[in-house]
Motif scaffolding. Structure first.
Motif, PDB file in Angstrom:
ATOM      1  N   GLU A 240       0.829  -1.207   0.000  1.00  0.00           N
ATOM      2  CA  GLU A 240       0.000   0.000   0.000  1.00  0.00           C
ATOM      3  C   GLU A 240       0.863   1.257   0.000  1.00  0.00           C
ATOM      4  O   GLU A 240       0.514   2.269  -0.606  1.00  0.00           O
ATOM      5  N   LYS A 247       0.917   7.064  -6.499  1.00  0.00           N
ATOM      6  CA  LYS A 247      -0.242   7.952  -6.626  1.00  0.00           C
ATOM      7  C   LYS A 247       0.146   9.407  -6.397  1.00  0.00           C
ATOM      8  O   LYS A 247      -0.316  10.308  -7.098  1.00  0.00           O
ATOM      9  N   THR A 257      -9.802   4.119  -3.521  1.00  0.00           N
ATOM     10  CA  THR A 257      -9.293   2.769  -3.802  1.00  0.00           C
ATOM     11  C   THR A 257     -10.363   1.886  -4.441  1.00  0.00           C
ATOM     12  O   THR A 257     -10.149   0.688  -4.608  1.00  0.00           O
ATOM     13  N   ARG A 258     -11.511   2.471  -4.808  1.00  0.00           N
ATOM     14  CA  ARG A 258     -12.623   1.659  -5.311  1.00  0.00           C
ATOM     15  C   ARG A 258     -12.705   1.619  -6.831  1.00  0.00           C
ATOM     16  O   ARG A 258     -13.261   0.692  -7.394  1.00  0.00           O
ATOM     17  N   PRO A 282      -8.122  -1.356  -8.947  1.00  0.00           N
ATOM     18  CA  PRO A 282      -8.481  -2.029  -7.695  1.00  0.00           C
ATOM     19  C   PRO A 282      -8.696  -3.524  -7.920  1.00  0.00           C
ATOM     20  O   PRO A 282      -9.400  -3.915  -8.854  1.00  0.00           O
ATOM     21  N   ASN A 286      -6.564  -5.125  -2.605  1.00  0.00           N
ATOM     22  CA  ASN A 286      -5.422  -4.253  -2.881  1.00  0.00           C
ATOM     23  C   ASN A 286      -5.525  -3.661  -4.276  1.00  0.00           C
ATOM     24  O   ASN A 286      -6.398  -4.032  -5.054  1.00  0.00           O
ATOM     25  N   GLU A 287      -4.609  -2.772  -4.567  1.00  0.00           N
ATOM     26  CA  GLU A 287      -4.562  -2.165  -5.900  1.00  0.00           C
ATOM     27  C   GLU A 287      -3.298  -2.608  -6.629  1.00  0.00           C
ATOM     28  O   GLU A 287      -2.246  -2.819  -6.020  1.00  0.00           O
TER      29      GLU A 287
END
Length: 586
Positions: A240, A247, A257-258, A282, A286-287
């Motif tokens: 993260e 980012k 994060t969606r 996403p 996690n991304e």
């Protein structure tokens, strides 16, 4: 023969005796033992404790008239150490321990390792540096080599401390998500990790960087020459933090994060301005981050350098000299379509020609070309942009991709009104572009009047010229390949492989060396087919609804399929047969 083999070790022993470092009787016994056990005199000297390794290497350097360096306690700055990549250092037991102006001081354990010297000389030439070699001991090498891992160890230590602190803070920290993000972003180790990931990707010539969460770790992979390679595994608990850092660099929302996000970063890496197109997706929990590396400083490659040759190259050069019509380049994602279009633009780019482009994204900046990037989020699409382009008094228009009916119609009408239009389309082959456009509701009479040429291509990895070797093949394998080559029209083959002899076919295979990072491949080459839309093809579009076969095309123009072009490049030693089969999925 035996005398010659021991002559050099004997001379070294005599030298050591003369210097008072070894007793005469010990030297005689050692020489006999080396001959009996077929062992190295130097190994036996240190094993017998007759002389310590550092004194032996120092004496050997004097004996060979080479400079000597003692690096047992040397601390080498990272910038100097990384003048030689860790992989090269490990392979050849060489290290860079000092750098003054343009001169590298290289320590090497084996003075007879000419392959090591060749590798270092290659790196030095690439960076316009000079080299001075020093003889060093194995312990000296190990002391310096372990410093390659120092950075990683420091980061691991810092991250461990950070994790311990977070654990002590307990549940209280979970109530402040924004604050934790800010702290994460400011974490020096994380910033360094992201910077190193990016730097290594650029140095390795990667086109994409994948940072993806796995069950127990965060994995970093680079796409090099079209293939994904695992590069680094990081602790899962910092994934993260890595995503957050990317980012911040690309000015994306930290707390979102969606939904997927996209951005752009411009950084200076090794003195070059590099753009990165960022995509954050996403996943479950996690991304994942993918960064497309856009090295805008790279020079344009010519069509020849890309791999176009023979009748394919002739057809392209003929058609790009036309002032009206449409030229299409087709193929799947990552097949080099944009690069080919840029090469064509570079040929057309003259003072008396106004070239305007619509791209997504602008991958290379071409001096003298008016380049515009579409922004669908504000309604600036290929279709809406095309309308504006027509008001810019263009001679040549490049549209990044024909994605829908509206863009296709506008491209057709742009060509009808006296412009040369270049674009790309997603089809598997050149012939397939015609029914694809007709499916987009383009009228056959319009398409037949404006379509000039369709190029379909794939990218295959080039064999590394420094390590490729002739492959041992079975008679059956050779006969199968000859049958494939036989399908290529003889006149086309004669142009590109003038000395072709079916009885002397040599197929090369990858080996792997320091210059290609042990992959056996370096760079890529285009495998292509070029469909010239001549009068016969126009008639088929008009009267047969585009139902065209490969056999019909071959009867009316010089034509090789992508696979056949691949076989030609196998004959030329540019790529391997397995690579052509992999790329074409045949």
């Amino acid at each position: 023969m035996a005398e010659n083999k021991i002559s050099k070790p004997k001379k070294l022993l005599d030298f050591l005796v003369a210097k008072g470092l070894v007793k005469s009787e010990d030297a005689t016994a050692l020489l006999a033992k080396a001959s009996e056990q077929k062992a190295k005199v130097e190994d036996l000297l240190t094993q017998s404790n007759l002389i310590n390794s550092e004194d032996l290497v120092k004496a050997k350097a004097e004996f060979l008239n080479l400079p000597y360096a003692n690096l047992l306690y040397a601390e080498v700055p990272g910038a100097i150490l990384n003048s030689v990549p860790a992989e090269v250092a490990e392979n050849y037991h060489v290290v860079c321990f000092d750098k003054k102006d343009n001169k590298l001081n290289i320590g090497m354990v084996d003075s007879n390792n000419f392959r090591a010297m060749e590798a270092i000389d290659f790196l030095a030439t690439k960076n316009n540096s000079q080299v001075e070699y020093f003889l060093i001991s194995e312990p000296s090498f190990l002391n310096v080599f372990k410093q390659y891992k120092k950075f990683t160890e420091e980061i691991s230590s810092a991250l461990k401390t950070k994790a311990e602190e977070e654990e002590k803070e307990g549940e209280e920290k979970k109530d402040k998500p924004e604050e934790s993000f800010e702290e994460i972003v400011k974490s020096a180790p994380v910033s360094k990790i992201v910077a190193e990931i990016i730097k290594h990707a650029v140095e390795a010539g990667a086109s994409d960087i994948h940072i993806e969460p796995l069950d127990k770790e965060s994995r970093v992979r680079y796409r090099i020459d079209g293939i994904l390679h695992s590069s680094l595994s990081l602790p899962k608990n910092i994934h993260e933090s890595i995503v957050a850092r990317v980012k911040v660099l690309s000015k994306l929302k930290l707390d979102e994060t969606r939904i997927p996000q996209g951005g752009r970063i411009r950084l200076t890496v090794d003195g070059k301005d590099i753009d990165f197109r960022v995509s954050v997706l996403p996943l479950m929990g996690n991304e994942k981050v993918v960064l497309r590396v856009l090295d805008t400083t790279k020079g344009m490659m010519t069509l020849d350098q890309l791999g176009f040759q023979g009748s394919n190259l002739e057809e392209i050069k003929t058609n790009i000299n036309k002032t009206v019509g449409i030229i299409l380049v087709t193929g799947p994602t990552g097949s080099g379509k944009s690069t080919t279009l840029y090469s064509v633009l570079n040929i057309l780019n003259r003072e008396g020609v106004n070239i305007v482009t619509l791209e997504d994204p602008v991958e290379y900046f071409v001096e003298g070309v008016n380049q515009s990037q579409i922004r669908p989020e504000i309604g600036f699409t290929f279709a809406s942009g095309l309308r504006s382009l027509l008001r810019q008094d263009p001679d040549v228009m490049m549209v990044g991709e024909i994605r829908d009916n509206e863009t296709a119609e506008l491209a057709i009408h742009s060509a009808l009104t006296g412009h040369l239009v270049l674009s790309t389309l997603h089809t598997n082959d050149a012939i397939g572009a015609i029914p694809r456009l007709l499916d987009m509701k383009i009228e056959p009479f319009l398409l037949s009047s404006v379509l000039n040429m369709v190029v379909a291509q794939r990218l295959a990895r080039r064999l590394c010229n420094d390590c490729k070797r002739a492959k041992k093949v079975t008679p059956k394998f050779l006969e199968d390949f000859k049958a494939k080559v036989k399908s290529i029209p003889a006149d086309i083959l004669a142009k590109v492989v003038p000395d072709f002899d079916p009885a002397k076919i040599v197929i090369y295979e990858p080996v792997g060396c320091v210059r290609c990072n042990k992959t056996g491949y370096r760079g890529r080459v285009a495998l292509a087919e070029v469909l010239d839309v001549n009068d016969y093809i126009k008639e088929v579009i008009l009267n047969k609804a585009g139902n065209l076969t490969e056999e019909e095309v071959k009867k009316n123009q010089p034509f090789v399929t992508i696979s056949q072009d691949g076989y030609i490049k196998v004959l030329q030693g540019l790529t391997g047969l397995e690579e052509v089969i992999r790329v074409m999925n045949i």
